[in-house]
Enzyme design. Structure first.
Site, PDB file in Angstrom:
ATOM      1  N   ARG A  77       3.877 -12.512  36.000  1.00 31.85           N
ATOM      2  CA  ARG A  77       4.321 -11.268  36.615  1.00 31.85           C
ATOM      3  C   ARG A  77       3.465 -10.127  36.060  1.00 31.85           C
ATOM      4  NH1 ARG A  77       8.660  -7.402  34.808  1.00 31.85           N
ATOM      5  NH2 ARG A  77       9.054  -6.126  36.639  1.00 31.85           N
ATOM      6  N   HIS A 121       5.106  -0.197  38.610  1.00 33.63           N
ATOM      7  CA  HIS A 121       5.652  -0.240  37.256  1.00 33.63           C
ATOM      8  C   HIS A 121       5.302   1.097  36.594  1.00 33.63           C
ATOM      9  CE1 HIS A 121       7.080  -3.291  34.054  1.00 33.63           C
ATOM     10  NE2 HIS A 121       7.081  -2.100  33.446  1.00 33.63           N
ATOM     11  N   GLU A 166      12.446  -1.539  37.487  1.00 29.00           N
ATOM     12  CA  GLU A 166      13.410  -0.660  36.812  1.00 29.00           C
ATOM     13  C   GLU A 166      13.423   0.765  37.353  1.00 29.00           C
ATOM     14  OE1 GLU A 166      13.012  -0.877  32.561  1.00 29.00           O
ATOM     15  OE2 GLU A 166      13.470  -3.009  32.503  1.00 29.00           O
ATOM     16  N   ASN A 294      16.161  -7.563  34.473  1.00 32.56           N
ATOM     17  CA  ASN A 294      15.616  -7.352  33.129  1.00 32.56           C
ATOM     18  C   ASN A 294      16.780  -7.102  32.180  1.00 32.56           C
ATOM     19  OD1 ASN A 294      13.138  -7.431  34.346  1.00 32.56           O
ATOM     20  ND2 ASN A 294      12.549  -5.329  33.841  1.00 32.56           N
ATOM     21  N   TYR A 296      17.775  -6.650  27.872  1.00 33.70           N
ATOM     22  CA  TYR A 296      17.404  -6.595  26.444  1.00 33.70           C
ATOM     23  C   TYR A 296      18.602  -6.447  25.511  1.00 33.70           C
ATOM     24  CZ  TYR A 296      12.587  -6.122  27.982  1.00 33.70           C
ATOM     25  OH  TYR A 296      11.368  -6.356  28.556  1.00 33.70           O
ATOM     26  N   GLU A 371      12.364  -9.924  32.920  1.00 34.41           N
ATOM     27  CA  GLU A 371      11.970  -9.485  31.574  1.00 34.41           C
ATOM     28  C   GLU A 371      13.094  -9.784  30.600  1.00 34.41           C
ATOM     29  OE1 GLU A 371      10.727  -5.403  30.917  1.00 34.41           O
ATOM     30  OE2 GLU A 371       9.573  -5.407  32.775  1.00 34.41           O
TER      31      GLU A 371
HETATM   32  C1  FCB Z   1      11.236  -2.420  30.054  1.00 30.33           C
HETATM   33  C2  FCB Z   1       9.935  -2.162  30.791  1.00 30.33           C
HETATM   34  C3  FCB Z   1       8.735  -2.825  30.189  1.00 30.33           C
HETATM   35  C4  FCB Z   1       8.779  -2.831  28.679  1.00 30.33           C
HETATM   36  C5  FCB Z   1      10.112  -3.319  28.167  1.00 30.33           C
HETATM   37  C6  FCB Z   1      10.226  -3.386  26.681  1.00 30.33           C
HETATM   38  O1  FCB Z   1      12.096  -1.368  30.261  1.00 30.33           O
HETATM   39  O2  FCB Z   1      10.037  -2.576  32.128  1.00 30.33           O
HETATM   40  O3  FCB Z   1       7.586  -2.206  30.704  1.00 30.33           O
HETATM   41  O4  FCB Z   1       8.452  -1.585  28.197  1.00 30.33           O
HETATM   42  O5  FCB Z   1      11.140  -2.525  28.670  1.00 30.33           O
END
Ligand code: FCB
Length: 467
Positions: A77, A121, A166, A294, A296, A371
């Site tokens: 990607r 992006h 995002e 995505n 985290y 992600e």
């Molecule tokens: C996301 C982004 C990516 C990267 C990660 C850590 O928000 O899409 O570009 O910065 O976080």
């Protein structure tokens, strides 16, 4: 013994983004983007870092494809830099820029790797920002034109077209809190940006359907898992309000065909949403082959009681302006650790929860994790190796959490680790390293961290080790 097995058809990939890795900011006709302007503005990024050179991928792309192939990944990607292929954001296309991505796509196909291309992006051509940026409708129309240019050139050699990465960040961090480019702090503009990004997605989605009917269509959202500090009505209303801004502002028009009524009511003091025109929601609701997710970390909120000290630990960077438009009475509470080097809490079960929520709301919608990954302060040993056990542990737990959701029915078809390479981490510059491959920014030498070897094994066997 391993608890989780993935079928051979499961897609293992890695992700990057143009401005974070390419460098060559002024080469071969590339124009400036909002991130060039922002990162060159004193005080905007840590240590004043810019993407001028980054990981020099523009020159080293063939070697980098070699790493992807050696890792045994089935998909990659990447994002296309709008100002590289259409420098002013409208009109003339730059053939040298298109040729770069054409070579990249062919290089992936030659190595048996699926190209998954993100159209946007975050690197908006500066000229379009000067004309109002995402706060104006015109930018969505320009995006449609840009999409037609790149889809026309690359077509269905690209396996999956992803319109936006995002849009939450583009709209709220770019136009409300200002910790991302273009650095504006205008709440009403942020909500207009939400809509124009959604519209851009719908318009570009239709371009893909028309010009590359064999390609898959997707969008990538950073959906938030929001928990309340208590079950009180006030705290649960805070959860609802943040969920509307963070998640349903995008899921609503994209997957349900309309903005949620509570979002419009919550934000009525900021805007009347008159920028949403008759028929827009229909355009935005273009059917998706894949929803990109995505993830985290998770979010903890409470209703402010009017006396306690305020808390804004939402993980989205320090700013005197909030990204959370019309949510002044919501506090974002610090979460229990452990944390990554971003200060983000590590919460794998929240990923299972998120995928199951999506599965329940949209049972027939295939998904991919586009992600997931972690920044840690890597140490290079005397022998040159990088024993990034904490990154491996993070990946293992989150891939396990995704497997748990799959086993409960969620149709998750792939996983892309963020990131292939250490890179320019936006406001945090080169200080935060997310790569499974280390980049030495003095020499541009790439070194596999232990996590790269670990991920290579996973992609080859489909078996997630328990520890
Ligand atoms: C996301 C982004 C990516 C990267 C990660 C850590 O928000 O899409 O570009 O910065 O976080």
């Amino acid at each position: 013994m391993t608890r989780h097995h993935f079928p051979e058809s499961f897609v293992w990939g890695s992700a990057t983004a143009a401005y974070q890795i390419e460098g060559a900011a002024t080469e071969d006709g590339r124009g400036p983007s909002i991130w060039d302007t922002y990162s060159h503005t004193p005080g905007r990024t840590l240590n004043g870092d810019t993407g001028d050179v980054a990981a020099d991928h523009y020159h080293r792309w063939a070697d980098d494809l070699g790493h992807i192939a050696d890792l045994g990944l089935s998909a990659y990607r990447f994002s296309i830099s709008w100002p590289r292929v259409q420098p002013g954001g409208s009109g003339r296309f730059n053939q040298a820029g298109i040729d770069f991505y054409s070579r990249l796509v062919d290089g992936l196909l030659e190595r048996g790797v699926r190209p998954v291309a993100t159209m946007y992006h975050w690197d908006l051509p500066q000229e379009l920002e000067d004309a109002g940026g995402w706060a104006t409708r015109e930018t969505a129309l320009r995006f449609q034109e840009y999409a037609a240019g790149i889809v026309g050139a690359l077509g269905d050699r690209v396996h999956t077209w992803t319109t936006l990465n995002e849009p939450w960040c583009s709209a709220y961090l770019g136009y409300a809190s200002g910790v991302h480019a273009p650095g504006r702090t205008e709440p009403a503009a942020a909500l207009a940006a939400v809509h124009h990004l959604n519209l851009a997605h719908g318009l570009a989605g239709r371009v893909v359907r028309e010009l590359a009917p064999a390609a898959e269509l997707s969008v990538t959202l950073n959906l938030h898992v929001i928990r309340g500090a208590s079950d009180s009505d006030a705290d649960q209303d805070a959860v609802r309000r943040i969920d509307a801004l963070a998640n349903r502002a995008f899921l609503g028009p994209m997957l349900d065909g309309a903005y949620p009524a509570d979002l419009l009511a919550d934000t009525a003091s900021v805007t009347d949403w008159s920028f949403v025109r008759e028929g827009d929601e229909k355009v935005i609701a273009v059917p998706l082959d894949v929803l990109g997710v995505n993830y985290y970390s998770s979010t903890l909120v409470r209703a402010w009681d009017g006396v306690s000290p305020r808390s804004d630990a939402d993980g989205h960077g320090a700013s005197t302006s909030t990204p959370w438009v019309a949510a002044d009475n919501v506090d974002f509470l610090p979460q229990p650790g452990p944390y990554t080097a971003m200060g983000w809490n590590i919460d794998p079960p929240a990923l299972t929860e998120l995928l199951l929520r999506l599965h329940q709301a949209y049972p027939s919608q295939p998904m991919m994790i586009t992600e997931n990954g972690a920044a840690f302060d890597d140490v290079v040993e005397a022998d040159g190796r990088i024993h990034d056990d904490r990154r491996i542990d993070y990946l293992r737990r989150h891939i396990g959490a995704m497997a748990d959701a799959r086993e409960q029915g969620a149709d998750v078809r792939g996983y892309f680790v963020w990131s292939l390479l250490d890179n320019f981490e936006w406001g945090y510059g080169y200080d935060r390293r997310f790569g499974i491959i280390r980049v030495d920014y003095d020499t541009q030498v790439r070194t596999w961290k232990d996590s790269a070897h670990w991920y290579q094994r996973l992609a080859a066997t489909g078996q997630l080790p328990d520890a």
